[in-house]
Scaffold this motif. Structure first.
Motif, mmCIF file in Angstrom:
data_model
loop_
_atom_site.group_PDB
_atom_site.id
_atom_site.type_symbol
_atom_site.label_atom_id
_atom_site.label_comp_id
_atom_site.label_asym_id
_atom_site.label_seq_id
_atom_site.Cartn_x
_atom_site.Cartn_y
_atom_site.Cartn_z
ATOM 1 N N THR A 110 0.893 -1.320 0.070
ATOM 2 C CA THR A 110 0.025 -0.052 0.017
ATOM 3 C C THR A 110 0.885 1.255 0.142
ATOM 4 O O THR A 110 1.843 1.153 0.860
ATOM 5 C CB THR A 110 -0.920 0.175 1.222
ATOM 6 N N ARG A 111 0.437 2.213 -0.833
ATOM 7 C CA ARG A 111 1.307 3.489 -0.819
ATOM 8 C C ARG A 111 1.078 4.173 0.486
ATOM 9 O O ARG A 111 0.041 4.263 0.945
ATOM 10 C CB ARG A 111 0.812 4.202 -2.063
ATOM 11 N N LEU A 112 2.093 4.936 0.896
ATOM 12 C CA LEU A 112 2.093 5.611 1.969
ATOM 13 C C LEU A 112 2.050 7.178 1.603
ATOM 14 O O LEU A 112 3.034 7.456 0.473
ATOM 15 C CB LEU A 112 3.259 5.796 2.907
ATOM 16 N N ASP A 113 1.358 8.041 2.075
ATOM 17 C CA ASP A 113 1.368 9.534 1.608
ATOM 18 C C ASP A 113 2.768 10.162 2.127
ATOM 19 O O ASP A 113 3.188 9.574 3.125
ATOM 20 C CB ASP A 113 0.065 10.233 2.171
ATOM 21 N N GLU A 114 3.023 11.146 1.670
ATOM 22 C CA GLU A 114 4.115 12.091 2.051
ATOM 23 C C GLU A 114 4.080 12.265 3.556
ATOM 24 O O GLU A 114 5.210 12.176 4.013
ATOM 25 C CB GLU A 114 4.286 13.247 1.003
ATOM 26 N N TRP A 115 3.188 12.659 4.013
ATOM 27 C CA TRP A 115 3.304 13.077 5.491
ATOM 28 C C TRP A 115 3.333 11.705 6.307
ATOM 29 O O TRP A 115 4.270 11.867 7.143
ATOM 30 C CB TRP A 115 1.904 13.547 5.872
ATOM 31 N N GLU A 116 2.888 10.680 6.075
ATOM 32 C CA GLU A 116 3.194 9.290 6.722
ATOM 33 C C GLU A 116 4.729 8.980 6.422
ATOM 34 O O GLU A 116 5.189 8.542 7.315
ATOM 35 C CB GLU A 116 2.378 8.434 6.124
ATOM 36 N N CYS A 117 5.236 9.181 5.168
ATOM 37 C CA CYS A 117 6.663 8.866 4.974
ATOM 38 C C CYS A 117 7.339 9.481 5.873
ATOM 39 O O CYS A 117 8.341 9.043 6.427
ATOM 40 C CB CYS A 117 6.898 9.056 3.510
ATOM 41 N N ARG A 118 7.377 11.029 5.959
ATOM 42 C CA ARG A 118 8.245 11.762 6.772
ATOM 43 C C ARG A 118 8.073 11.232 8.226
ATOM 44 O O ARG A 118 9.002 11.279 9.012
ATOM 45 C CB ARG A 118 7.936 13.213 6.614
ATOM 46 N N ARG A 119 6.939 11.087 8.678
ATOM 47 C CA ARG A 119 6.753 10.560 10.159
ATOM 48 C C ARG A 119 7.301 9.483 10.302
ATOM 49 O O ARG A 119 8.250 9.130 11.327
ATOM 50 C CB ARG A 119 5.403 10.386 10.330
ATOM 51 N N ARG A 120 7.430 8.350 9.436
ATOM 52 C CA ARG A 120 8.155 7.118 9.785
ATOM 53 C C ARG A 120 9.732 7.493 9.617
ATOM 54 O O ARG A 120 10.471 6.751 10.354
ATOM 55 C CB ARG A 120 7.617 6.173 8.472
ATOM 56 N N LEU A 121 10.210 8.188 8.733
ATOM 57 C CA LEU A 121 11.561 8.250 8.437
ATOM 58 C C LEU A 121 12.155 9.217 9.944
ATOM 59 O O LEU A 121 13.122 8.933 10.526
ATOM 60 C CB LEU A 121 11.936 9.639 7.451
ATOM 61 N N ALA A 122 11.309 9.925 10.530
ATOM 62 C CA ALA A 122 11.500 10.714 11.822
ATOM 63 C C ALA A 122 11.829 9.779 12.738
ATOM 64 O O ALA A 122 12.383 9.957 13.594
ATOM 65 C CB ALA A 122 10.570 11.573 12.083
#
Length: 127
Positions: free
Chosen positions: A6-18
């Motif tokens: 499932t694709r993650l939106d950009e906000w969720e991507c940044r949250r996970r990277l953090a």
């Protein structure tokens, strides 16, 4: 049959990277791909910040180049996890966080494209 990611939106991507501290930077050396694990942090502008030796192969290869950075978590037993990829231009600057003279620099990857995937379990559902 394997479930699709499932694709993650950009906000969720940044949250996970953090939430992580180690990822992989992907670049080229002599037109061949190279991958190197790296500790990282996120800048206030969303950039990926790496510390590297000023004379390292990584710094020579990435200065001004388009690179990829990937981080994620995978659970091999469950077949679950996620992965985020950042594509952008890398710039190299003196490491201003170091106290006193240093031979390290900061590699800053300014995101031009951020994408991510969530991988559901590959284990069969229990009846």
């Amino acid at each position: 049959m394997t479930p699709h990611s499932t694709r993650l939106d950009e906000w969720e991507c940044r949250r996970r990277l953090a939430g992580l501290a180690v990822g992989r930077v992907v670049y080229t050396v002599g037109a061949l791909p190279a991958v190197q694990p790296a500790r990282y942090s996120l800048g206030a502008d969303g950039s990926v910040l790496l510390s590297a030796g000023a004379e390292s192969e990584l710094v020579r290869a990435v200065s001004g180049a388009i690179v990829a950075f990937e981080a994620g978590e995978l659970n091999a037993a469950e077949g679950t996890g996620w992965s985020v990829t950042v594509l952008g231009r890398a710039d190299v600057a003196p490491d201003h966080t170091a106290k006193g003279p240093t031979d390290t620099v900061t590699v800053r990857i300014l995101p031009e494209l951020v994408s991510g995937r969530l991988f559901p379990s590959t284990r069969p559902a229990r009846p």
